[in-house]
Design an enzyme around this catalytic site. Structure first.
Site, short mmCIF file in Angstrom:
data_model
loop_
_atom_site.label_atom_id
_atom_site.label_comp_id
_atom_site.label_asym_id
_atom_site.label_seq_id
_atom_site.Cartn_x
_atom_site.Cartn_y
_atom_site.Cartn_z
N HIS A 7 -23.46 -12.99 36.45
CA HIS A 7 -24.57 -12.04 36.27
C HIS A 7 -25.39 -12.02 37.57
O HIS A 7 -24.83 -11.79 38.64
CB HIS A 7 -25.36 -12.48 35.03
CG HIS A 7 -26.33 -11.46 34.49
ND1 HIS A 7 -26.38 -10.16 34.89
CD2 HIS A 7 -27.32 -11.58 33.53
CE1 HIS A 7 -27.33 -9.50 34.23
NE2 HIS A 7 -27.92 -10.35 33.39
N HIS A 64 -17.30 -4.79 36.79
CA HIS A 64 -18.42 -4.64 35.84
C HIS A 64 -17.88 -4.55 34.42
O HIS A 64 -16.78 -4.03 34.19
CB HIS A 64 -19.25 -3.40 36.16
CG HIS A 64 -20.63 -3.47 35.60
ND1 HIS A 64 -20.92 -3.04 34.32
CD2 HIS A 64 -21.79 -3.95 36.11
CE1 HIS A 64 -22.21 -3.25 34.09
NE2 HIS A 64 -22.77 -3.80 35.16
N SER A 71 -29.11 -10.83 30.55
CA SER A 71 -30.55 -11.14 30.63
C SER A 71 -31.34 -10.34 29.61
O SER A 71 -32.25 -10.87 28.95
CB SER A 71 -31.09 -10.92 32.04
OG SER A 71 -30.66 -9.69 32.57
N ASP A 101 -24.90 -6.06 43.05
CA ASP A 101 -25.02 -7.33 43.78
C ASP A 101 -24.19 -7.39 45.06
O ASP A 101 -24.35 -8.32 45.84
CB ASP A 101 -24.58 -8.49 42.87
CG ASP A 101 -25.47 -8.61 41.65
OD1 ASP A 101 -26.69 -8.45 41.79
OD2 ASP A 101 -24.95 -8.85 40.54
N ARG A 150 -26.59 1.91 41.98
CA ARG A 150 -27.56 0.98 42.58
C ARG A 150 -27.00 0.38 43.88
O ARG A 150 -27.73 0.01 44.77
CB ARG A 150 -27.91 -0.14 41.58
CG ARG A 150 -28.50 0.36 40.28
CD ARG A 150 -28.64 -0.75 39.25
NE ARG A 150 -27.34 -1.33 38.90
CZ ARG A 150 -27.19 -2.39 38.10
NH1 ARG A 150 -28.26 -2.99 37.59
NH2 ARG A 150 -25.99 -2.85 37.82
N1 NMX Z 1 -12.67 -10.38 41.40
C1 NMX Z 1 -11.57 -10.95 40.87
N2 NMX Z 1 -11.18 -10.80 39.60
C2 NMX Z 1 -11.95 -10.03 38.83
C3 NMX Z 1 -13.10 -9.36 39.31
C4 NMX Z 1 -13.47 -9.59 40.65
N3 NMX Z 1 -14.56 -9.07 41.18
N4 NMX Z 1 -13.62 -8.65 38.30
C5 NMX Z 1 -12.84 -8.85 37.22
N5 NMX Z 1 -11.83 -9.69 37.53
C6 NMX Z 1 -10.82 -10.23 36.65
C7 NMX Z 1 -11.47 -11.01 35.51
O1 NMX Z 1 -11.86 -12.31 35.96
C8 NMX Z 1 -10.40 -10.98 34.46
O2 NMX Z 1 -9.42 -11.92 34.84
P1 NMX Z 1 -8.62 -12.80 33.72
O3 NMX Z 1 -7.98 -11.79 32.82
O4 NMX Z 1 -7.67 -13.61 34.52
O5 NMX Z 1 -9.68 -13.62 33.02
C9 NMX Z 1 -9.80 -9.59 34.65
O6 NMX Z 1 -10.13 -9.18 35.99
C10 NMX Z 1 -10.31 -8.55 33.67
O7 NMX Z 1 -11.74 -8.55 33.74
P2 NMX Z 1 -12.54 -7.19 33.48
O8 NMX Z 1 -12.29 -6.81 32.07
O9 NMX Z 1 -12.27 -6.22 34.55
O10 NMX Z 1 -14.06 -7.66 33.69
P3 NMX Z 1 -15.06 -8.33 32.64
O11 NMX Z 1 -15.73 -7.26 31.86
O12 NMX Z 1 -14.40 -9.42 31.88
O13 NMX Z 1 -16.09 -9.05 33.61
C11 NMX Z 1 -17.52 -9.20 35.51
C12 NMX Z 1 -17.05 -8.32 34.36
C13 NMX Z 1 -18.71 -8.56 36.17
C14 NMX Z 1 -17.95 -10.57 34.96
C15 NMX Z 1 -16.35 -9.37 36.50
O14 NMX Z 1 -15.99 -8.12 37.04
C16 NMX Z 1 -16.66 -10.32 37.62
O15 NMX Z 1 -16.48 -11.54 37.45
N6 NMX Z 1 -17.16 -9.82 38.82
C17 NMX Z 1 -17.58 -10.66 39.89
C18 NMX Z 1 -18.94 -11.25 39.60
C19 NMX Z 1 -20.03 -10.19 39.67
O16 NMX Z 1 -20.09 -9.40 40.58
N7 NMX Z 1 -20.94 -10.22 38.69
C20 NMX Z 1 -22.11 -9.36 38.72
C21 NMX Z 1 -22.14 -8.25 37.68
C22 NMX Z 1 -23.39 -7.44 37.83
N8 NMX Z 1 -24.58 -8.20 37.50
O17 NMX Z 1 -25.54 -8.19 38.21
O18 NMX Z 1 -24.63 -8.86 36.45
C1 MLT Z 2 -27.11 -5.79 35.08
O1 MLT Z 2 -27.83 -5.14 35.85
O2 MLT Z 2 -27.59 -6.37 34.09
C2 MLT Z 2 -25.67 -5.96 35.41
O3 MLT Z 2 -25.16 -4.84 36.06
C3 MLT Z 2 -24.83 -6.48 34.30
C4 MLT Z 2 -24.58 -5.58 33.12
O4 MLT Z 2 -25.08 -4.48 33.01
O5 MLT Z 2 -23.78 -6.04 32.28
#
Ligand code: NMX
Ligand code: MLT
Length: 439
Positions: free
Chosen positions: A271, A317, A241, A372, A326
């Site tokens: 996100h 994350h 964002s 979240d 948070r």
């Molecule tokens: N549950 C299952 N698998 C996960 C999760 C999770 N919570 N987090 C990461 N992974 C997987 C990810 O999908 C990836 O799988 P693959 O190699 O098969 O594609 C692998 O672990 C490696 O990912 P990471 O490097 O640990 O994480 P990345 O930096 O790519 O992504 C997020 C970060 C936040 C997108 C990821 O952790 C996620 O999808 N979390 C769940 C959604 C979430 O909570 N998002 C909110 C973030 C905060 N916000 O407000 O924005």
């Molecule tokens: C945010 O607050 O924007 C989320 O934690 C996602 C991020 O920092 O990448």
């Protein structure tokens, strides 16, 4: 306005500081980039600058150098409340100094004076179809307000570059003043259209007024709103964002265009929408077991989520490698005020169980909860529903957006003050990367 004078006093020195840094060290390397990063969402590529906040992977966010706990200690409070005024937080984001109560109240008063939403914005929202998502409405309302932009009006009339920031500050105050009204209106329109929304109450602060417009007569909800709006405001510049807002703003699109773009990024499940998904996941658990399950049942449910190819929302994350502070501050709030709420209890239990389940996958880099994982559990306690009367969800992301607008607009003011240029990174082709590898 004291706030504007304060910024006007700071900006010349900042311009000099950046000029000197570029003149003396412009060619100094900040890092290197490998193909994994180019193909991997630019993780950890250092290519942005902001002095408003910084996320340390092990410590979490610092806003203007202060941790969340320090902010809650130091920002000014209204008499009889225990969570600081959001106006004080906005002052801090913009000015970089902890405000006095008077300075915090100046922002709150500016917001009150600028909070009237033009009728056409409500008309635009009312004209949207029943299946319009709440985040679409929120982003649309911000975009509709673009007609009000002081920056664009003055730019058309020949605004000088060094004055861009002042017009951006005007837009930022005007926009952020209206967001609680817009969010409460969207809530009423989509959840309860037959109920009349209360008119804004000018005696209340930004957050308490939001509580009042939501029709919630509970001071504890106003405290939760202050907390929620403070902690979601900024998370350095690389999150989607903030980055989308900055990117669009770098073309000199005004803060209405730019913030609307940022909100479209916040709407995604990876996100801001993760707060909605996290509550949905907790509700699915309760629905399956009929009650808060045992640790073993929860472990099994989590493993099934992973087996079905889905993520566990609210966990993981891109930058953090420890529990998000948070998350912790919201956990503390729930423990202090409603530890027996079943959904809150479950969210706490998930914290005991899920990190180990994620660790066992061997691939998740951060198995810990982010902001979240628990925010929806707190909102639902006060009867604030994420999903509307047609079953479309997303109000919690709107709440995230109200707060995130504070961070992205404060950054926009400084981006214009420091004359940050058009953002335009370079792309390569896969064949070029292959040649680099074989060379
Ligand atoms: N549950 C299952 N698998 C996960 C999760 C999770 N919570 N987090 C990461 N992974 C997987 C990810 O999908 C990836 O799988 P693959 O190699 O098969 O594609 C692998 O672990 C490696 O990912 P990471 O490097 O640990 O994480 P990345 O930096 O790519 O992504 C997020 C970060 C936040 C997108 C990821 O952790 C996620 O999808 N979390 C769940 C959604 C979430 O909570 N998002 C909110 C973030 C905060 N916000 O407000 O924005
Ligand atoms: C945010 O607050 O924007 C989320 O934690 C996602 C991020 O920092 O990448």
């Amino acid at each position: 306005m004291m706030l504007k004078e304060k910024l006007a006093g700071q900006i010349p020195a900042w311009r000099e500081r950046v000029k000197k840094l570029l003149a003396e060290g412009g060619d100094t390397k900040v890092g290197e980039v490998n193909i994994k990063q180019v193909y991997g969402g630019m993780r950890d590529v250092k290519g942005l600058v902001t002095d408003i906040s910084y996320v340390d992977p092990d410590e979490g966010i610092r806003l203007r150098g202060y941790t969340i706990d320090e902010l809650l200690q130091k920002l000014p409070l209204l008499k009889g409340t225990s969570i600081p005024l959001v106006g004080g937080l906005y002052y801090l984001l913009l000015v970089g100094e902890i405000p006095t109560l008077e300075e915090a109240l100046e922002v709150e008063n500016e917001w009150k004076a600028r909070s009237k939403v033009p009728q056409y914005v409500f008309d635009v929202l009312r004209a949207m179809p029943a299946n319009a998502r709440q985040m679409t409405m929120f982003s649309q309302a911000i975009l509709a307000l673009q007609t009000e932009s002081v920056f664009t009006r003055k730019y058309d009339a020949g605004l000088r570059k060094e004055d861009y920031w002042g017009a951006t500050l005007e837009d930022s105050l005007n926009l952020t003043a209206k967001l609680p009204v817009i969010a409460a209106f969207i809530y009423h329109l989509t959840h309860n259209p037959d109920k009349q929304m209360s008119l804004p109450d000018p005696t209340l602060d930004w957050s308490a007024n939001f509580t009042h417009m939501m029709g919630i007569q509970d001071n504890l909800y106003a405290e939760l709103c202050r907390l929620y709006f403070i902690i979601h405001s900024d998370h350095e510049s690389g999150n989607v964002s903030a980055h989308a807002t900055h990117l669009v703003g770098s073309t000199l699109s005004d803060v209405y265009y730019a913030t609307s773009a940022g909100m479209n990024g916040l709407a995604g499940p990876l996100h801001g929408r993760a707060n909605q998904e996290a509550l949905g996941w907790l509700q699915d658990v309760i629905q399956k077991f009929g009650h808060v399950p045992t640790e073993d049942q929860l472990r099994q449910f989590s493993e099934e989520t992973l087996k079905s190819g889905q993520v566990i929302p609210g966990y993981g994350h891109a930058v953090l490698r420890k529990t998000d502070p948070r998350f912790t501050v919201q956990l503390q709030f729930g423990k202090a005020h409603f530890p027996e709420d079943p959904i809150f209890k479950l969210a706490s239990l998930v914290y005991d169980v899920v990190p180990e389940v994620l660790r066992q996958t061997g691939k998740v880099k951060d198995p810990w909860p982010n902001v979240d994982a628990i925010s929806g559990a707190l909102q639902q306690h006060f009867g604030v529903q994420d999903c509307d009367q047609n079953g479309f969800c997303g109000f919690y992301t709107v709440l995230f957006g109200v707060s995130r607008a504070l961070g992205v607009t404060a950054n926009a003011v400084w981006a214009r003050a420091l004359n940050q240029p058009l953002e335009r990174p370079k792309s390569l082709t896969t064949a070029m990367l292959e040649r680099l590898v074989t060379k």
